[in-house]
Motif scaffolding. Structure first.
Motif, PDB file in Angstrom:
ATOM      1  N   ALA A  59       0.830  -1.213   0.000  1.00 46.72           N
ATOM      2  CA  ALA A  59       0.000   0.000   0.000  1.00 46.72           C
ATOM      3  C   ALA A  59       0.860   1.257   0.000  1.00 46.72           C
ATOM      4  O   ALA A  59       0.583   2.209  -0.742  1.00 46.72           O
ATOM      5  CB  ALA A  59      -0.931  -0.004   1.208  1.00 46.72           C
ATOM      6  N   GLU A  60       1.904   1.276   0.818  1.00 46.73           N
ATOM      7  CA  GLU A  60       2.805   2.441   0.853  1.00 46.73           C
ATOM      8  C   GLU A  60       3.544   2.582  -0.469  1.00 46.73           C
ATOM      9  O   GLU A  60       3.755   3.690  -0.955  1.00 46.73           O
ATOM     10  CB  GLU A  60       3.803   2.308   2.000  1.00 46.73           C
ATOM     11  CG  GLU A  60       3.213   2.520   3.360  1.00 46.73           C
ATOM     12  CD  GLU A  60       4.247   2.356   4.459  1.00 46.73           C
ATOM     13  OE1 GLU A  60       4.246   3.198   5.375  1.00 46.73           O
ATOM     14  OE2 GLU A  60       5.044   1.405   4.404  1.00 46.73           O
ATOM     15  N   LYS A  62       2.499   1.665  -3.462  1.00 47.52           N
ATOM     16  CA  LYS A  62       1.577   2.181  -4.479  1.00 47.52           C
ATOM     17  C   LYS A  62       1.251   3.659  -4.257  1.00 47.52           C
ATOM     18  O   LYS A  62       0.973   4.379  -5.208  1.00 47.52           O
ATOM     19  CB  LYS A  62       0.296   1.357  -4.487  1.00 47.52           C
ATOM     20  CG  LYS A  62       0.497  -0.019  -5.067  1.00 47.52           C
ATOM     21  CD  LYS A  62      -0.771  -0.843  -5.014  1.00 47.52           C
ATOM     22  CE  LYS A  62      -0.490  -2.238  -5.562  1.00 47.52           C
ATOM     23  NZ  LYS A  62      -1.646  -3.123  -5.424  1.00 47.52           N
ATOM     24  N   ALA A  63       1.310   4.106  -3.022  1.00 45.93           N
ATOM     25  CA  ALA A  63       1.034   5.512  -2.712  1.00 45.93           C
ATOM     26  C   ALA A  63       2.135   6.440  -3.243  1.00 45.93           C
ATOM     27  O   ALA A  63       1.905   7.619  -3.462  1.00 45.93           O
ATOM     28  CB  ALA A  63       0.863   5.704  -1.216  1.00 45.93           C
ATOM     29  N   GLY A  64       3.333   5.907  -3.452  1.00 48.61           N
ATOM     30  CA  GLY A  64       4.433   6.694  -4.004  1.00 48.61           C
ATOM     31  C   GLY A  64       5.757   5.980  -3.836  1.00 48.61           C
ATOM     32  O   GLY A  64       6.113   5.594  -2.735  1.00 48.61           O
ATOM     33  N   LYS A  97      10.618   3.253   4.813  1.00 49.98           N
ATOM     34  CA  LYS A  97       9.956   4.513   5.140  1.00 49.98           C
ATOM     35  C   LYS A  97      10.910   5.521   5.788  1.00 49.98           C
ATOM     36  O   LYS A  97      11.051   6.643   5.328  1.00 49.98           O
ATOM     37  CB  LYS A  97       8.761   4.246   6.044  1.00 49.98           C
ATOM     38  CG  LYS A  97       7.882   5.444   6.249  1.00 49.98           C
ATOM     39  CD  LYS A  97       6.615   5.052   6.992  1.00 49.98           C
ATOM     40  CE  LYS A  97       5.665   6.234   7.042  1.00 49.98           C
ATOM     41  NZ  LYS A  97       4.383   5.857   7.622  1.00 49.98           N
ATOM     42  N   LYS A 135       3.291   7.300  -8.555  1.00 49.28           N
ATOM     43  CA  LYS A 135       2.116   6.788  -7.833  1.00 49.28           C
ATOM     44  C   LYS A 135       1.332   5.871  -8.740  1.00 49.28           C
ATOM     45  O   LYS A 135       1.121   6.176  -9.904  1.00 49.28           O
ATOM     46  CB  LYS A 135       1.240   7.936  -7.340  1.00 49.28           C
ATOM     47  CG  LYS A 135       1.989   8.803  -6.351  1.00 49.28           C
ATOM     48  CD  LYS A 135       1.151   9.935  -5.837  1.00 49.28           C
ATOM     49  CE  LYS A 135       2.034  10.748  -4.888  1.00 49.28           C
ATOM     50  NZ  LYS A 135       1.350  11.808  -4.240  1.00 49.28           N
TER      51      LYS A 135
END
Length: 136
Positions: A59-60, A62-64, A97, A135
């Protein structure tokens, strides 16, 4: 008070301990892949001499994420090393992250014969430098 008396009387012993702790911390940091800046990462990626491994969850990612990054979540890296075999001749740059998981992933990859570097500060540092993310 006794602590300061001990330090003043045994300054050589205390100094040696501090130096040994520093050397241990430095070696552990290097073992997991030398940290490199976002500018060094862009240079290596532009020269096509490195591959970026993003170990954040899907998910992270795909977010960027950074252009051309390979996504293998932190918990699955050991099981999915075969995805990186074709890139063994290149430097593997591990990004997460904030930099908290990159060290352990780096150690795992180095044990398998990969040349590893860690994105200093992770994707958060990349974003802080206003560098682009893709993204999905």
């Amino acid at each position: 008070m006794n602590f300061f008396v001990f330090i003043s009387q045994e300054w050589l012993l205390v100094s040696t301990l501090v130096v040994l702790i520093y050397i241990y911390a430095w070696r552990e940091r290097i073992k997991s892949g030398r940290p490199i800046s976002v500018h060094e990462v862009t240079q290596l990626l532009n020269k096509d001499s490195a591959v970026l491994l993003d170990v954040r969850d899907n998910a992270e990612f795909k977010a960027g994420h950074i252009v051309g990054a390979i996504n293998i979540p932190f918990s699955k890296v050991a099981a999915e090393l075969d995805k990186l075999e074709s890139h063994k001749s290149k430097i593997i740059i591990v990004a997460d992250k904030l930099g908290q998981h990159a060290g352990s992933v780096g150690r795992t990859l180095e044990k398998q014969g990969f040349v590893v570097r860690r994105l200093s500060g992770g994707i958060a540092e990349w974003q802080a430098q206003n560098l682009p993310l893709v993204k999905k």
